[in-house]
Design a protein around this motif. Structure first.
Motif, PDB file in Angstrom:
ATOM      1  N   GLY A 234       7.436  67.162  66.250  1.00 33.81           N
ATOM      2  CA  GLY A 234       7.152  68.188  67.480  1.00 33.81           C
ATOM      3  C   GLY A 234       8.528  68.414  68.178  1.00 33.81           C
ATOM      4  N   TRP A 235       8.382  68.743  69.311  1.00 29.05           N
ATOM      5  CA  TRP A 235       9.308  68.803  70.325  1.00 29.05           C
ATOM      6  C   TRP A 235      10.104  67.554  70.838  1.00 29.05           C
ATOM      7  CZ3 TRP A 235      12.062  73.296  70.550  1.00 29.05           C
ATOM      8  CH2 TRP A 235      11.390  74.688  70.115  1.00 29.05           C
ATOM      9  N   VAL A 236      11.151  67.298  70.545  1.00 24.33           N
ATOM     10  CA  VAL A 236      11.867  66.217  71.026  1.00 24.33           C
ATOM     11  C   VAL A 236      13.212  66.511  71.865  1.00 24.33           C
ATOM     12  CG1 VAL A 236      13.149  64.177  70.128  1.00 24.33           C
ATOM     13  CG2 VAL A 236      10.976  65.082  68.989  1.00 24.33           C
ATOM     14  N   ASP A 237      13.288  65.739  73.012  1.00 27.18           N
ATOM     15  CA  ASP A 237      14.422  66.063  73.717  1.00 27.18           C
ATOM     16  C   ASP A 237      15.756  65.126  73.164  1.00 27.18           C
ATOM     17  OD1 ASP A 237      13.402  67.506  75.531  1.00 27.18           O
ATOM     18  OD2 ASP A 237      12.856  66.054  76.988  1.00 27.18           O
ATOM     19  N   MET A 238      16.617  65.945  72.878  1.00 30.39           N
ATOM     20  CA  MET A 238      17.879  65.472  72.377  1.00 30.39           C
ATOM     21  C   MET A 238      19.183  65.270  73.205  1.00 30.39           C
ATOM     22  SD  MET A 238      16.844  64.427  69.227  1.00 30.39           S
ATOM     23  CE  MET A 238      18.308  63.956  68.446  1.00 30.39           C
ATOM     24  N   LYS A 239      19.989  64.092  73.310  1.00 35.10           N
ATOM     25  CA  LYS A 239      20.983  64.427  74.336  1.00 35.10           C
ATOM     26  C   LYS A 239      22.165  65.104  73.260  1.00 35.10           C
ATOM     27  CE  LYS A 239      21.442  61.998  77.389  1.00 35.10           C
ATOM     28  NZ  LYS A 239      21.295  62.371  78.628  1.00 35.10           N
ATOM     29  N   TRP A 240      23.164  65.698  74.274  1.00 32.55           N
ATOM     30  CA  TRP A 240      24.340  66.392  73.735  1.00 32.55           C
ATOM     31  C   TRP A 240      25.454  65.921  74.458  1.00 32.55           C
ATOM     32  CZ3 TRP A 240      26.615  69.697  77.161  1.00 32.55           C
ATOM     33  CH2 TRP A 240      25.797  70.287  77.905  1.00 32.55           C
ATOM     34  N   GLN A 241      26.571  65.767  74.023  1.00 37.45           N
ATOM     35  CA  GLN A 241      27.675  65.493  74.562  1.00 37.45           C
ATOM     36  C   GLN A 241      28.878  66.541  74.095  1.00 37.45           C
ATOM     37  OE1 GLN A 241      28.606  62.585  77.064  1.00 37.45           O
ATOM     38  NE2 GLN A 241      30.484  63.808  77.328  1.00 37.45           N
ATOM     39  N   ILE A 242      29.791  66.935  75.080  1.00 37.53           N
ATOM     40  CA  ILE A 242      31.159  67.717  74.792  1.00 37.53           C
ATOM     41  C   ILE A 242      32.279  67.001  74.733  1.00 37.53           C
ATOM     42  CG2 ILE A 242      32.242  69.654  75.831  1.00 37.53           C
ATOM     43  CD1 ILE A 242      29.636  70.486  74.653  1.00 37.53           C
ATOM     44  N   LEU A 243      33.218  67.488  73.491  1.00 38.66           N
ATOM     45  CA  LEU A 243      34.072  66.749  73.847  1.00 38.66           C
ATOM     46  C   LEU A 243      35.201  67.965  73.454  1.00 38.66           C
ATOM     47  CD1 LEU A 243      33.955  63.830  70.923  1.00 38.66           C
ATOM     48  CD2 LEU A 243      34.164  63.771  73.428  1.00 38.66           C
ATOM     49  N   GLU A 244      36.469  68.284  74.190  1.00 42.29           N
ATOM     50  CA  GLU A 244      37.228  69.297  74.230  1.00 42.29           C
ATOM     51  C   GLU A 244      38.157  68.976  72.651  1.00 42.29           C
ATOM     52  OE1 GLU A 244      40.298  72.093  76.536  1.00 42.29           O
ATOM     53  OE2 GLU A 244      39.888  70.201  77.441  1.00 42.29           O
ATOM     54  N   ALA A 245      37.825  69.700  71.737  1.00 44.42           N
ATOM     55  CA  ALA A 245      38.520  69.650  70.447  1.00 44.42           C
ATOM     56  C   ALA A 245      39.834  69.924  70.422  1.00 44.42           C
ATOM     57  CB  ALA A 245      37.755  69.975  69.336  1.00 44.42           C
ATOM     58  N   HIS A 246      40.185  71.064  71.105  1.00 47.08           N
ATOM     59  CA  HIS A 246      41.191  71.899  70.952  1.00 47.08           C
ATOM     60  C   HIS A 246      41.292  72.817  72.105  1.00 47.08           C
ATOM     61  CE1 HIS A 246      44.781  73.618  68.649  1.00 47.08           C
ATOM     62  NE2 HIS A 246      44.182  74.744  68.856  1.00 47.08           N
ATOM     63  N   PRO A 247      42.542  73.475  72.631  1.00 49.67           N
ATOM     64  CA  PRO A 247      42.347  74.332  73.608  1.00 49.67           C
ATOM     65  C   PRO A 247      41.457  75.423  73.552  1.00 49.67           C
ATOM     66  CG  PRO A 247      44.617  73.418  73.316  1.00 49.67           C
ATOM     67  CD  PRO A 247      43.680  73.093  72.078  1.00 49.67           C
ATOM     68  N   GLY A 248      40.635  75.530  74.508  1.00 50.18           N
ATOM     69  CA  GLY A 248      39.644  76.795  74.340  1.00 50.18           C
ATOM     70  C   GLY A 248      38.590  76.406  73.348  1.00 50.18           C
ATOM     71  N   LEU A 249      38.502  75.114  72.532  1.00 50.85           N
ATOM     72  CA  LEU A 249      37.264  74.904  71.698  1.00 50.85           C
ATOM     73  C   LEU A 249      36.624  73.689  72.008  1.00 50.85           C
ATOM     74  CD1 LEU A 249      38.909  75.839  68.048  1.00 50.85           C
ATOM     75  CD2 LEU A 249      37.314  77.267  69.442  1.00 50.85           C
ATOM     76  N   TYR A 250      35.450  73.591  71.897  1.00 48.84           N
ATOM     77  CA  TYR A 250      34.598  72.454  72.406  1.00 48.84           C
ATOM     78  C   TYR A 250      33.710  72.084  71.255  1.00 48.84           C
ATOM     79  CZ  TYR A 250      36.557  73.988  76.715  1.00 48.84           C
ATOM     80  OH  TYR A 250      37.399  74.456  77.705  1.00 48.84           O
TER      81      TYR A 250
END
Length: 302
Positions: A234-250
């Protein structure tokens, strides 16, 4: 309240200053209470005095007719308005658009090949890459299985966020995620970018978005929680994390906390993907949002 339509840096700056002034209380900045005070937030004169600038100059800034301010004045206003680090950075981006190159949006450019190879070969990690406008530019198989038809190259996270049905919008995690989406679209957005203007113009027709947009929150990409639907859970809360991979891209990494339903759901999904009991839709397959008002306006598939 009528939401401001996207426009130039000057109009965005004026709207931001008005919103931040309205959000501050006299008590927060040490101004004695007035029994019959009717002004919401601070008066313009009070902000000007706290920043050490003339009331007339500040009035022109809020009306979008002021000259480009100096870094010193910008920082003084940030202190007067009690902006945090992210708010100060956003104010500087609006007030000093020619001082640097703050808007690195990869429109029509291919992401670095090594970055694409890394993401697509992560078999145990659901991940994708977005640009500053929240357009998706790279995906891997596991994240496509997590959100089939949604997390696809060319789709836009902000548009998809507000295509959610009422039962999803009722979830606390959706509310939190939507506010995060709105604040980062504002933080990274270039008011002069036609693609950004298009996205905001469409979303302002959505009542939930318009209400959040009027808060004028501007925050960078960091981390959060978002609901995802898994057939077996069913509906599950998932975590997400951001890493800046390249200038202007994440890079957005989606995962479940060890020992939670989110972790089990992702492990089960990967096993089903390998076994062939779960398949990823072809790129030309109708998606859950095909034919919607917003779907027609997503970025071009790369």
């Amino acid at each position: 309240m009528t939401s401001d339509r996207p426009g130039s840096e000057k109009s965005a700056l004026a709207s931001f200053l008005r919103a931040r002034r309205a959000a501050l209380t006299p008590d927060a900045v040490g101004i004695p209470p007035e029994p019959r005070r009717r002004v919401r937030g601070l008066r313009r004169e009070e902000v000007a005095r706290l920043a050490g600038i003339s009331a007339e100059y500040y009035r022109r800034l809020e009306q979008g007719s002021g000259h480009q301010m100096s870094l010193q004045v910008c920082n003084s206003l940030a202190r007067a308005l009690h902006l945090d680090r992210a708010g100060t950075a956003y104010l500087q981006r609006l007030a000093l658009p020619d001082s640097e190159a703050p808007y690195e949006v990869h429109q029509g450019e291919e992401p670095p090949p090594d970055l694409v190879e890394m993401i697509t070969h992560w078999e145990h990690t659901a991940a994708y890459i977005i640009d500053r406008n929240q357009d998706i530019v790279v995906v891997n198989d596991l994240i496509r299985a997590v959100a089939p038809g949604y997390v696809e190259v060319g789709n836009n996270l902000a548009l998809m966020q507000f295509e959610a049905p009422p039962e999803v919008r009722a979830l606390d995690s959706w509310q939190d995620g939507a506010r995060t989406t709105v604040s980062r679209v504002r933080y990274y957005g270039n008011p002069s970018d036609p693609r950004w203007q298009e996205i905001i113009g469409l979303l302002l027709d959505d009542a939930d978005f318009a209400e959040m947009w009027d808060q004028h929150e501007a925050l960078p990409l960091t981390s959060g929680t978002a609901p995802n639907h898994f057939p077996e859970h069913g509906w599950v809360d998932m975590k997400w994390q951001i890493l800046e991979a390249h200038p202007g891209l994440y890079t957005v990494i989606c995962y479940g906390i060890p020992g939670t339903v989110g972790e089990r759901a992702l492990v089960d999904l990967r096993a089903n993907l390998i076994a062939g009991t779960v398949t990823i839709p072809a790129s030309d397959t109708d998606t859950p949002t095909s034919g919607s008002r917003l779907a027609k306006h997503r970025g071009a598939t790369r």
